[in-house]
Design a protein around this motif. Structure first.
Motif, PDB file in Angstrom:
ATOM      1  N   ALA A   1       0.881  -1.617  -8.017  1.00 34.36           N
ATOM      2  CA  ALA A   1       1.001  -0.192  -7.705  1.00 34.36           C
ATOM      3  C   ALA A   1       1.905   0.430  -8.772  1.00 34.36           C
ATOM      4  CB  ALA A   1       1.591  -0.005  -6.312  1.00 34.36           C
ATOM      5  N   PHE A   2       1.309   1.001  -9.790  1.00 35.17           N
ATOM      6  CA  PHE A   2       2.104   1.485 -10.918  1.00 35.17           C
ATOM      7  C   PHE A   2       2.894   2.741 -10.598  1.00 35.17           C
ATOM      8  CE2 PHE A   2      -1.076  -1.134 -13.192  1.00 35.17           C
ATOM      9  CZ  PHE A   2      -0.200  -1.960 -13.869  1.00 35.17           C
ATOM     10  N   TYR A   3       2.540   3.426  -9.498  1.00 34.79           N
ATOM     11  CA  TYR A   3       3.317   4.615  -9.141  1.00 34.79           C
ATOM     12  C   TYR A   3       4.752   4.266  -8.754  1.00 34.79           C
ATOM     13  CZ  TYR A   3       2.400   3.368  -4.221  1.00 34.79           C
ATOM     14  OH  TYR A   3       2.320   2.721  -3.010  1.00 34.79           O
ATOM     15  N   THR A   4       4.994   2.977  -8.441  1.00 30.95           N
ATOM     16  CA  THR A   4       6.359   2.554  -8.127  1.00 30.95           C
ATOM     17  C   THR A   4       7.191   2.303  -9.385  1.00 30.95           C
ATOM     18  OG1 THR A   4       5.797   0.188  -8.068  1.00 30.95           O
ATOM     19  CG2 THR A   4       5.513   1.446  -6.026  1.00 30.95           C
ATOM     20  N   ARG A   5       6.532   2.369 -10.549  1.00 34.45           N
ATOM     21  CA  ARG A   5       7.193   2.104 -11.827  1.00 34.45           C
ATOM     22  C   ARG A   5       7.901   0.749 -11.833  1.00 34.45           C
ATOM     23  NH1 ARG A   5       9.458   7.828 -14.270  1.00 34.45           N
ATOM     24  NH2 ARG A   5       7.577   9.056 -13.824  1.00 34.45           N
TER      25      ARG A   5
ATOM     26  N   ALA B   1       9.557  -2.617 -12.866  1.00 33.94           N
ATOM     27  CA  ALA B   1      10.252  -3.004 -14.098  1.00 33.94           C
ATOM     28  C   ALA B   1      10.097  -4.489 -14.398  1.00 33.94           C
ATOM     29  CB  ALA B   1      11.739  -2.653 -13.989  1.00 33.94           C
ATOM     30  N   THR B   2       9.750  -5.268 -13.389  1.00 34.13           N
ATOM     31  CA  THR B   2       9.645  -6.711 -13.561  1.00 34.13           C
ATOM     32  C   THR B   2       8.419  -7.241 -12.826  1.00 34.13           C
ATOM     33  OG1 THR B   2      10.938  -7.236 -11.581  1.00 34.13           O
ATOM     34  CG2 THR B   2      12.167  -6.911 -13.647  1.00 34.13           C
ATOM     35  N   VAL B   3       8.040  -8.475 -13.143  1.00 29.64           N
ATOM     36  CA  VAL B   3       6.978  -9.142 -12.397  1.00 29.64           C
ATOM     37  C   VAL B   3       7.380  -9.277 -10.935  1.00 29.64           C
ATOM     38  CG1 VAL B   3       5.740 -11.322 -12.115  1.00 29.64           C
ATOM     39  CG2 VAL B   3       6.105 -10.389 -14.403  1.00 29.64           C
ATOM     40  N   GLU B   4       8.645  -9.534 -10.696  1.00 28.23           N
ATOM     41  CA  GLU B   4       9.124  -9.691  -9.322  1.00 28.23           C
ATOM     42  C   GLU B   4       8.924  -8.410  -8.513  1.00 28.23           C
ATOM     43  OE1 GLU B   4      10.750 -10.726 -12.007  1.00 28.23           O
ATOM     44  OE2 GLU B   4      10.531 -12.902 -11.677  1.00 28.23           O
ATOM     45  N   ASP B   5       9.107  -7.237  -9.158  1.00 25.25           N
ATOM     46  CA  ASP B   5       8.863  -5.970  -8.468  1.00 25.25           C
ATOM     47  C   ASP B   5       7.408  -5.878  -8.007  1.00 25.25           C
ATOM     48  OD1 ASP B   5      11.465  -5.154  -8.927  1.00 25.25           O
ATOM     49  OD2 ASP B   5      10.970  -3.934 -10.676  1.00 25.25           O
ATOM     50  N   ILE B   6       6.496  -6.278  -8.883  1.00 26.71           N
ATOM     51  CA  ILE B   6       5.065  -6.225  -8.558  1.00 26.71           C
ATOM     52  C   ILE B   6       4.740  -7.191  -7.417  1.00 26.71           C
ATOM     53  CG2 ILE B   6       2.755  -6.707  -9.452  1.00 26.71           C
ATOM     54  CD1 ILE B   6       3.795  -5.804 -12.215  1.00 26.71           C
TER      55      ILE B   6
ATOM     56  N   ASP C   1       6.794  -8.452  -5.133  1.00 25.34           N
ATOM     57  CA  ASP C   1       7.408  -8.036  -3.870  1.00 25.34           C
ATOM     58  C   ASP C   1       6.605  -6.929  -3.197  1.00 25.34           C
ATOM     59  OD1 ASP C   1       9.432  -9.870  -3.940  1.00 25.34           O
ATOM     60  OD2 ASP C   1      11.037  -8.455  -4.373  1.00 25.34           O
ATOM     61  N   HIS C   2       6.109  -5.989  -3.991  1.00 31.64           N
ATOM     62  CA  HIS C   2       5.304  -4.909  -3.415  1.00 31.64           C
ATOM     63  C   HIS C   2       4.052  -5.476  -2.761  1.00 31.64           C
ATOM     64  CE1 HIS C   2       4.060  -0.658  -3.107  1.00 31.64           C
ATOM     65  NE2 HIS C   2       2.844  -1.154  -3.216  1.00 31.64           N
ATOM     66  N   THR C   3       3.393  -6.413  -3.432  1.00 32.19           N
ATOM     67  CA  THR C   3       2.196  -7.036  -2.879  1.00 32.19           C
ATOM     68  C   THR C   3       2.511  -7.802  -1.597  1.00 32.19           C
ATOM     69  OG1 THR C   3       1.143  -7.227  -5.050  1.00 32.19           O
ATOM     70  CG2 THR C   3       0.369  -8.715  -3.325  1.00 32.19           C
ATOM     71  N   VAL C   4       3.579  -8.582  -1.616  1.00 25.22           N
ATOM     72  CA  VAL C   4       3.968  -9.349  -0.442  1.00 25.22           C
ATOM     73  C   VAL C   4       4.287  -8.420   0.726  1.00 25.22           C
ATOM     74  CG1 VAL C   4       5.779 -10.849   0.507  1.00 25.22           C
ATOM     75  CG2 VAL C   4       4.737 -11.388  -1.700  1.00 25.22           C
ATOM     76  N   GLY C   5       4.972  -7.330   0.436  1.00 20.41           N
ATOM     77  CA  GLY C   5       5.295  -6.379   1.487  1.00 20.41           C
ATOM     78  C   GLY C   5       4.057  -5.760   2.109  1.00 20.41           C
ATOM     79  N   ARG C   6       3.065  -5.448   1.277  1.00 18.75           N
ATOM     80  CA  ARG C   6       1.820  -4.884   1.801  1.00 18.75           C
ATOM     81  C   ARG C   6       1.056  -5.899   2.650  1.00 18.75           C
ATOM     82  NH1 ARG C   6      -0.426  -0.484  -0.446  1.00 18.75           N
ATOM     83  NH2 ARG C   6      -1.718  -0.638   1.433  1.00 18.75           N
ATOM     84  N   VAL C   7       1.140  -7.167   2.284  1.00 18.66           N
ATOM     85  CA  VAL C   7       0.524  -8.217   3.103  1.00 18.66           C
ATOM     86  C   VAL C   7       1.211  -8.284   4.465  1.00 18.66           C
ATOM     87  CG1 VAL C   7       0.199 -10.701   3.351  1.00 18.66           C
ATOM     88  CG2 VAL C   7      -0.312  -9.592   1.174  1.00 18.66           C
ATOM     89  N   LEU C   8       2.535  -8.238   4.476  1.00 17.48           N
ATOM     90  CA  LEU C   8       3.265  -8.266   5.740  1.00 17.48           C
ATOM     91  C   LEU C   8       2.908  -7.062   6.605  1.00 17.48           C
ATOM     92  CD1 LEU C   8       6.811  -9.457   4.600  1.00 17.48           C
ATOM     93  CD2 LEU C   8       4.928 -10.820   5.504  1.00 17.48           C
ATOM     94  N   ASP C   9       2.674  -5.914   5.968  1.00 16.43           N
ATOM     95  CA  ASP C   9       2.249  -4.724   6.716  1.00 16.43           C
ATOM     96  C   ASP C   9       0.972  -5.005   7.510  1.00 16.43           C
ATOM     97  OD1 ASP C   9       4.349  -3.222   5.731  1.00 16.43           O
ATOM     98  OD2 ASP C   9       3.143  -2.139   4.245  1.00 16.43           O
ATOM     99  N   LEU C  10       0.059  -5.761   6.912  1.00 18.24           N
ATOM    100  CA  LEU C  10      -1.221  -6.041   7.572  1.00 18.24           C
ATOM    101  C   LEU C  10      -1.047  -6.872   8.842  1.00 18.24           C
ATOM    102  CD1 LEU C  10      -3.462  -6.812   4.459  1.00 18.24           C
ATOM    103  CD2 LEU C  10      -3.554  -4.784   5.932  1.00 18.24           C
ATOM    104  N   PHE C  11       0.072  -7.578   8.949  1.00 17.45           N
ATOM    105  CA  PHE C  11       0.354  -8.379  10.139  1.00 17.45           C
ATOM    106  C   PHE C  11       1.436  -7.727  11.011  1.00 17.45           C
ATOM    107  CE2 PHE C  11      -1.603 -11.365   7.245  1.00 17.45           C
ATOM    108  CZ  PHE C  11      -2.404 -12.137   8.077  1.00 17.45           C
ATOM    109  N   ASP C  12       1.791  -6.486  10.686  1.00 19.42           N
ATOM    110  CA  ASP C  12       2.833  -5.762  11.421  1.00 19.42           C
ATOM    111  C   ASP C  12       4.134  -6.550  11.483  1.00 19.42           C
ATOM    112  OD1 ASP C  12       1.240  -3.492  12.007  1.00 19.42           O
ATOM    113  OD2 ASP C  12       0.314  -4.549  13.692  1.00 19.42           O
TER     114      ASP C  12
ATOM    115  N   GLY D   1      12.765  -3.190   1.971  1.00 24.74           N
ATOM    116  CA  GLY D   1      13.005  -3.142   0.534  1.00 24.74           C
ATOM    117  C   GLY D   1      11.918  -3.713  -0.338  1.00 24.74           C
ATOM    118  N   LEU D   2      10.880  -4.298   0.247  1.00 24.32           N
ATOM    119  CA  LEU D   2       9.822  -4.887  -0.569  1.00 24.32           C
ATOM    120  C   LEU D   2       8.848  -3.833  -1.084  1.00 24.32           C
ATOM    121  CD1 LEU D   2       8.925  -8.086   1.499  1.00 24.32           C
ATOM    122  CD2 LEU D   2      10.287  -7.969  -0.598  1.00 24.32           C
ATOM    123  N   VAL D   3       8.569  -2.823  -0.263  1.00 26.58           N
ATOM    124  CA  VAL D   3       7.568  -1.820  -0.598  1.00 26.58           C
ATOM    125  C   VAL D   3       8.230  -0.467  -0.808  1.00 26.58           C
ATOM    126  CG1 VAL D   3       5.548  -0.548   0.243  1.00 26.58           C
ATOM    127  CG2 VAL D   3       5.736  -3.010   0.649  1.00 26.58           C
ATOM    128  N   GLN D   4       7.907   0.150  -1.920  1.00 29.65           N
ATOM    129  CA  GLN D   4       8.314   1.536  -2.146  1.00 29.65           C
ATOM    130  C   GLN D   4       7.191   2.420  -1.624  1.00 29.65           C
ATOM    131  OE1 GLN D   4       9.741   2.491  -6.110  1.00 29.65           O
ATOM    132  NE2 GLN D   4       9.032   4.604  -5.922  1.00 29.65           N
TER     133      GLN D   4
END
Length: 207
Positions: free
Chosen positions: A157-161, A163-168, A170-181, A186-189
């Motif tokens: 999600a490039f709109y989060t800008r 800065a690191t691979v870890e940022d990318i 974490d965002h993905t992992v956070g979105r996966v967790l969203d799918l399971f409620d 802090g994982l997803v902006q």
């Protein structure tokens, strides 16, 4: 004294596609969530890829899970629909694994556990990793989606800008967790609309 509540179980598989960090980071985050019990299946190819990409051994990854299952053990608890779970995540999911799931080939514990998730109408999330995609890949993705699975390519999600691979990751992992409620912090902006000054000029034709 009332009995302790049953843990919320989540099956996590790591296969041989590039992107081992996705599965490892998911396990790390889940480990910190109270009331969640992870069941890990690590394919032989997943072990090789993790060693290549992260310098991690099998034991290093297995130590992050609550319960570990051998990928060849099709008689494991998670191979039965009577095993209660919230569902399954395959991170990353190779095209070989995707194809086997799409065609109902329960030839190892990863694909059998995925088949169980589908037949029991539980959530199945596949972080499919490949590019470019050929027609077989696309058709397999369609088949899994029609069965009720969620094909989740880990697209940044490039709109989060980031800065690191870890940022990318974490965002993905956070979105996966969203799918399971599942809660996380802090994982997803979260998208909050366009930034001030980023609005399109009147009449330029853009949304």
């Amino acid at each position: 004294m009332s009995p302790s509540p049953e843990p919320r179980r989540l099956v996590v598989a790591i296969t041989g596609a590039s992107g081992s960090l996705l599965g490892v980071r998911l396990l790390q985050v889940l480990r910190e969530l109270p009331g969640v019990e992870t069941h890990l299946v690590l394919s032989p190819s997943g072990v090789l890829t993790a060693a290549q990409e992260l310098d991690l051994r099998r034991a290093d990854i297995e130590a992050l899970a609550d319960v570990v299952h051998n990928a060849r053990d099709v008689g494991a608890s998670i191979a039965s629909g009577s095993f209660r779970s919230a569902g399954m995540v395959i991170a990353p999911c190779s095209m070989r694994t995707l194809g086997a799931i799409a065609h109902g080939l329960s030839d190892n514990l990863v694909t059998r556990a995925a088949d169980v998730a589908l037949k029991e109408r539980r959530r199945l999330v596949l972080l499919a990793r490949e590019t470019p995609l050929n027609l077989a890949h696309l058709r397999n993705m369609t088949a899994v989606t029609e069965m009720g699975g969620i094909v989740f390519p880990p697209v940044p999600a490039f709109y989060t800008r980031p800065a690191t691979v870890e940022d990318i990751v974490d965002h993905t992992v956070g979105r996966v967790l969203d799918l399971f409620d599942l809660p996380h912090d802090g994982l997803v902006q979260r998208w909050a609309g366009l930034r001030a000054g980023a609005q399109p000029e009147p009449g330029d034709g853009r949304p």
